[in-house]
Design an enzyme around this catalytic site. Structure first.
Site, mmCIF file in Angstrom:
data_model
loop_
_atom_site.group_PDB
_atom_site.id
_atom_site.type_symbol
_atom_site.label_atom_id
_atom_site.label_comp_id
_atom_site.label_asym_id
_atom_site.label_seq_id
_atom_site.Cartn_x
_atom_site.Cartn_y
_atom_site.Cartn_z
ATOM 1 N N GLU A 208 0.808 -1.219 0.000
ATOM 2 C CA GLU A 208 0.000 0.000 0.000
ATOM 3 C C GLU A 208 0.844 1.273 0.000
ATOM 4 O O GLU A 208 0.662 2.169 0.835
ATOM 5 C CB GLU A 208 -0.967 -0.003 1.191
ATOM 6 C CG GLU A 208 -1.949 -1.152 1.152
ATOM 7 C CD GLU A 208 -2.923 -1.194 2.328
ATOM 8 O OE1 GLU A 208 -3.942 -1.888 2.233
ATOM 9 O OE2 GLU A 208 -2.642 -0.514 3.351
ATOM 10 N N GLU A 337 -4.938 -8.543 -0.018
ATOM 11 C CA GLU A 337 -5.763 -8.378 1.173
ATOM 12 C C GLU A 337 -7.222 -8.232 0.753
ATOM 13 O O GLU A 337 -7.532 -7.490 -0.183
ATOM 14 C CB GLU A 337 -5.350 -7.143 1.982
ATOM 15 C CG GLU A 337 -3.971 -7.212 2.607
ATOM 16 C CD GLU A 337 -3.631 -5.953 3.400
ATOM 17 O OE1 GLU A 337 -4.582 -5.189 3.739
ATOM 18 O OE2 GLU A 337 -2.447 -5.726 3.680
#
Length: 412
Positions: A208, A337
């Site tokens: 991220e 995720e």
């Protein structure tokens, strides 16, 4: 302290030099070199020797089936040394935990690792920390699982100059320090994990990556100069890490590598500012995205507790676009995720679980469940209630939910 520039480390046979691709006139491009400043006396080097099965990335991702994240553990950033593993409330990882996950038909384990809090002087990773990471990776490999290994909470959390050595940040102002950090950390990871690991070990460049502390931290805005600058920096970071991994030689010449855009967002990956790295093994690159989707159901608190056809259509549309944009063009996709917080809505979460994994597998993707161990909401506060597996008892908090995912993941 030894400064290693385009260095042949005494403890290994890995020459960190990349000669690049050949031009049309057969002239070789200028070699890429990497400046390492870590102390080689403390570096863990891989002394294994196993063959690498050169099947395609597409087949590998298909074989990964269903994944699970060892969340809030090696990625935790409180505490010191090995004690940080339990600083976010999760127990110390034990081999029995990995064995029972494998028995539950979890085929892939993503192991988020934060490195910035485990550096000694001059960017050298604490060897005890590296050995602990290797121990857990080895447990998973010995249980015939795939492992995704990354750099996790190492993104500087402020939109300002990096004040410590152990971080990266996607801005021009912080670019040089970021490159130095990523070069040294990935140089050491590549030394510690190489010929002793076959195709079951997969690297993920960044987790991220994003312009923290800004209004576009989590939402890619094509009209934002900050977003555009961050996107270009992240492209360069991804290219750098791929080059370092490939230059380390051995099995890392063929290692499968996962590549994210800003915040691992699908929308950022769809943007024309995102590009996959150039690679001597282009068919060994995998797009990495995260999907807490639909947000109002999966993550927002309170959001909605109800699963319906409209929300299912939203999920289906994202998977379809990932397929058209990447898979059909040769890049398989891993959802690194995903998850839906517990809102005391078991039947609705069951419907979501069936749908999410069904569409994931329709296009040959593997999805990895985010699990931070926090299973139960506090009244109507559902924030971060992503617990699925009880690491104390080795049982699932919601057996029907995981069974639904397994059924869809292994459906032919």
């Amino acid at each position: 302290m030894k400064k290693l520039l385009v260095a042949l480390l005494a403890a290994s046979t890995l020459l960190f030099v990349s000669c690049g691709d050949e031009k049309k006139n057969d002239e070789v491009k200028e070699a890429k070199s990497f400046e390492f400043t870590f102390d080689q006396d403390f570096v863990i080097t891989d002394e294994g020797n196993v063959p690498f099965n050169s099947k395609s990335a597409k087949q590998t991702v298909y074989d990964m089936r269903l994944g699970w994240n060892l969340g809030n553990t090696l990625d935790a950033i409180n505490g010191n040394g090995l004690s940080s593993e339990t600083s976010w409330g999760q127990p110390e990882t034990e081999e029995i935990m990995i064995e029972e996950l494998a028995n539950s038909k979890i085929k892939t384990i993503r192991i988020p690792v934060s490195w910035s809090k485990h550096l000694m002087d001059d960017y050298t990773i604490d060897p005890l920390w590296m050995l602990r990471v290797k121990e857990i990776v080895d447990w998973a490999i010995s249980n015939d699982m795939y492992v995704i290994l990354n750099t996790h909470h190492d993104n500087w959390e402020s939109y300002s100059p990096i004040s410590k050595r152990g971080y990266y940040y996607p801005s021009e102002e912080n670019y040089e320090k970021s490159v130095h950090f990523l070069t040294n950390v990935w140089g050491q990871i590549a030394l510690a994990f190489n010929n002793g690991y076959d195709e079951h070990l997969i690297f993920e460049t960044l987790n991220e990556p994003r312009p923290c502390g800004t209004s576009v931290e989590w939402v890619y805005d094509p009209n934002s100069p900050i977003s555009k600058e961050a996107a270009e920096c992240i492209n360069k970071f991804n290219q750098l890490v791929v080059d370092i991994i490939r230059a380390s030689g051995g099995n890392n010449k063929e290692r499968f590598i996962m590549i994210p855009g800003i915040a691992a967002s699908p929308n950022a990956a769809f943007a024309d500012t995102f590009r996959m790295p150039e690679d001597e093994q282009p068919d060994h690159l995998i797009l990495a995205v995260h999907m807490y989707s639909p947000y109002v159901f999966a993550m927002q608190s309170p959001g909605t507790t109800k699963w319906n056809d409209r929300l299912q259509s939203e999920v289906a549309g994202t998977f379809k676009k990932l397929n058209e944009t990447f898979i059909e063009k040769g890049y398989p996709v891993v959802i690194g995720e995903f998850g839906a917080v517990n809102k005391n809505n078991p039947e609705d979460r069951l419907g979501w679980a069936h749908a999410f994994i069904k569409y994931s597998r329709k296009y040959g993707m593997t999805s990895c469940l985010w699990d931070n161990g926090q299973a139960w909401p506090n009244g109507t506060d559902y924030n971060e209630r992503f617990g699925y597996y009880d690491r104390e008892t080795q049982e699932w908090f919601f057996p029907d939910l995981i069974q639904a995912m397994v059924e869809e993941a292994y459906a032919e």
